[in-house]
Write a protein that holds these residues in place. Structure first.
Motif, PDB file in Angstrom:
ATOM      1  N   PRO A 183      13.887 -29.186 -67.710  1.00 32.39           N
ATOM      2  CA  PRO A 183      13.806 -28.924 -69.149  1.00 32.39           C
ATOM      3  C   PRO A 183      14.472 -30.038 -69.962  1.00 32.39           C
ATOM      4  O   PRO A 183      15.224 -30.853 -69.433  1.00 32.39           O
ATOM      5  CB  PRO A 183      14.569 -27.614 -69.300  1.00 32.39           C
ATOM      6  N   ASP A 184      14.196 -30.038 -71.262  1.00 30.42           N
ATOM      7  CA  ASP A 184      14.806 -31.025 -72.160  1.00 30.42           C
ATOM      8  C   ASP A 184      16.237 -30.654 -72.534  1.00 30.42           C
ATOM      9  O   ASP A 184      17.041 -31.531 -72.847  1.00 30.42           O
ATOM     10  CB  ASP A 184      13.972 -31.162 -73.432  1.00 30.42           C
ATOM     11  N   TYR A 185      16.527 -29.377 -72.537  1.00 28.26           N
ATOM     12  CA  TYR A 185      17.857 -28.876 -72.884  1.00 28.26           C
ATOM     13  C   TYR A 185      18.257 -27.820 -71.860  1.00 28.26           C
ATOM     14  O   TYR A 185      17.446 -26.957 -71.520  1.00 28.26           O
ATOM     15  CB  TYR A 185      17.871 -28.211 -74.268  1.00 28.26           C
ATOM     16  N   ILE A 186      19.499 -27.880 -71.409  1.00 25.85           N
ATOM     17  CA  ILE A 186      20.017 -26.918 -70.432  1.00 25.85           C
ATOM     18  C   ILE A 186      21.348 -26.394 -70.964  1.00 25.85           C
ATOM     19  O   ILE A 186      22.242 -27.181 -71.300  1.00 25.85           O
ATOM     20  CB  ILE A 186      20.235 -27.582 -69.057  1.00 25.85           C
ATOM     21  N   PHE A 187      21.453 -25.063 -71.019  1.00 23.01           N
ATOM     22  CA  PHE A 187      22.665 -24.433 -71.527  1.00 23.01           C
ATOM     23  C   PHE A 187      23.205 -23.434 -70.502  1.00 23.01           C
ATOM     24  O   PHE A 187      22.581 -22.395 -70.271  1.00 23.01           O
ATOM     25  CB  PHE A 187      22.381 -23.693 -72.842  1.00 23.01           C
ATOM     26  N   PRO A 188      24.350 -23.721 -69.878  1.00 23.58           N
ATOM     27  CA  PRO A 188      24.974 -22.720 -69.020  1.00 23.58           C
ATOM     28  C   PRO A 188      25.624 -21.640 -69.876  1.00 23.58           C
ATOM     29  O   PRO A 188      26.170 -21.919 -70.943  1.00 23.58           O
ATOM     30  CB  PRO A 188      26.012 -23.521 -68.234  1.00 23.58           C
ATOM     31  N   GLN A 189      25.533 -20.415 -69.395  1.00 21.15           N
ATOM     32  CA  GLN A 189      26.085 -19.249 -70.095  1.00 21.15           C
ATOM     33  C   GLN A 189      27.184 -18.613 -69.259  1.00 21.15           C
ATOM     34  O   GLN A 189      27.425 -19.022 -68.138  1.00 21.15           O
ATOM     35  CB  GLN A 189      25.004 -18.195 -70.293  1.00 21.15           C
ATOM     36  N   LEU A 218      24.161 -32.449 -60.638  1.00 22.99           N
ATOM     37  CA  LEU A 218      22.945 -32.907 -61.300  1.00 22.99           C
ATOM     38  C   LEU A 218      22.880 -34.420 -61.340  1.00 22.99           C
ATOM     39  O   LEU A 218      23.910 -35.102 -61.356  1.00 22.99           O
ATOM     40  CB  LEU A 218      22.895 -32.373 -62.733  1.00 22.99           C
ATOM     41  N   SER A 219      21.670 -34.947 -61.395  1.00 26.18           N
ATOM     42  CA  SER A 219      21.480 -36.383 -61.603  1.00 26.18           C
ATOM     43  C   SER A 219      21.973 -36.740 -63.001  1.00 26.18           C
ATOM     44  O   SER A 219      22.136 -35.865 -63.862  1.00 26.18           O
ATOM     45  CB  SER A 219      19.995 -36.742 -61.483  1.00 26.18           C
ATOM     46  N   GLN A 220      22.189 -38.012 -63.256  1.00 26.54           N
ATOM     47  CA  GLN A 220      22.654 -38.422 -64.587  1.00 26.54           C
ATOM     48  C   GLN A 220      21.642 -38.035 -65.651  1.00 26.54           C
ATOM     49  O   GLN A 220      22.025 -37.609 -66.751  1.00 26.54           O
ATOM     50  CB  GLN A 220      22.928 -39.931 -64.635  1.00 26.54           C
ATOM     51  N   ALA A 221      20.361 -38.146 -65.363  1.00 19.02           N
ATOM     52  CA  ALA A 221      19.333 -37.766 -66.342  1.00 19.02           C
ATOM     53  C   ALA A 221      19.454 -36.287 -66.715  1.00 19.02           C
ATOM     54  O   ALA A 221      19.315 -35.912 -67.884  1.00 19.02           O
ATOM     55  CB  ALA A 221      17.941 -38.065 -65.793  1.00 19.02           C
ATOM     56  N   MET A 222      19.722 -35.440 -65.727  1.00 16.79           N
ATOM     57  CA  MET A 222      19.886 -34.014 -66.003  1.00 16.79           C
ATOM     58  C   MET A 222      21.211 -33.737 -66.699  1.00 16.79           C
ATOM     59  O   MET A 222      21.281 -32.882 -67.582  1.00 16.79           O
ATOM     60  CB  MET A 222      19.792 -33.191 -64.719  1.00 16.79           C
TER      61      MET A 222
END
Length: 106
Positions: A54-60, A86-90
């Motif tokens: 995804p373009d945006y990832i939000f941990p909750q 995660l990879s740097q891109a992620m």
């Protein structure tokens, strides 16, 4: 929940384990993950993130409750442990928000 708002697709799997259905979604712009022991935890959160890209990832489920031994299973978020895998891109797409903090989805 899979929502489309203003052309952006948001996946909020809720308090859920990783399901096969999650991995076969065509496109997700914004992903919410719950890296707690009672939800997707660390490895399954990373699998979902890498699969969906995804373009945006939000941990909750982090930083809202004082964690002690009796609440650890329900209240301890492993957002940092997910990030380091995660990879740097992620990592660039991964946003650990503090209470009240905002991110504009473009």
């Amino acid at each position: 929940y899979l929502l489309t708002i203003n052309g952006k697709t948001f996946l909020q799997p809720g308090d859920s384990y990783l399901l096969e259905d999650h991995l076969f979604l065509d496109h997700v712009d914004v992903l919410f993950v719950s890296p707690t022991e009672h939800n997707m935890y660390i490895d399954r959160s990373v699998i979902l993130i890498n699969t969906l890209n995804p373009d945006y990832i939000f941990p909750q489920h982090h930083s809202t409750v004082v964690v002690n031994e009796s609440r650890r299973f329900w209240a301890k978020g492993y957002q940092e442990e997910v990030k380091i895998r995660l990879s740097q891109a992620m990592k660039d797409k991964y946003h650990i928000l503090n209470q009240g903090e905002k991110v504009e989805i473009k």
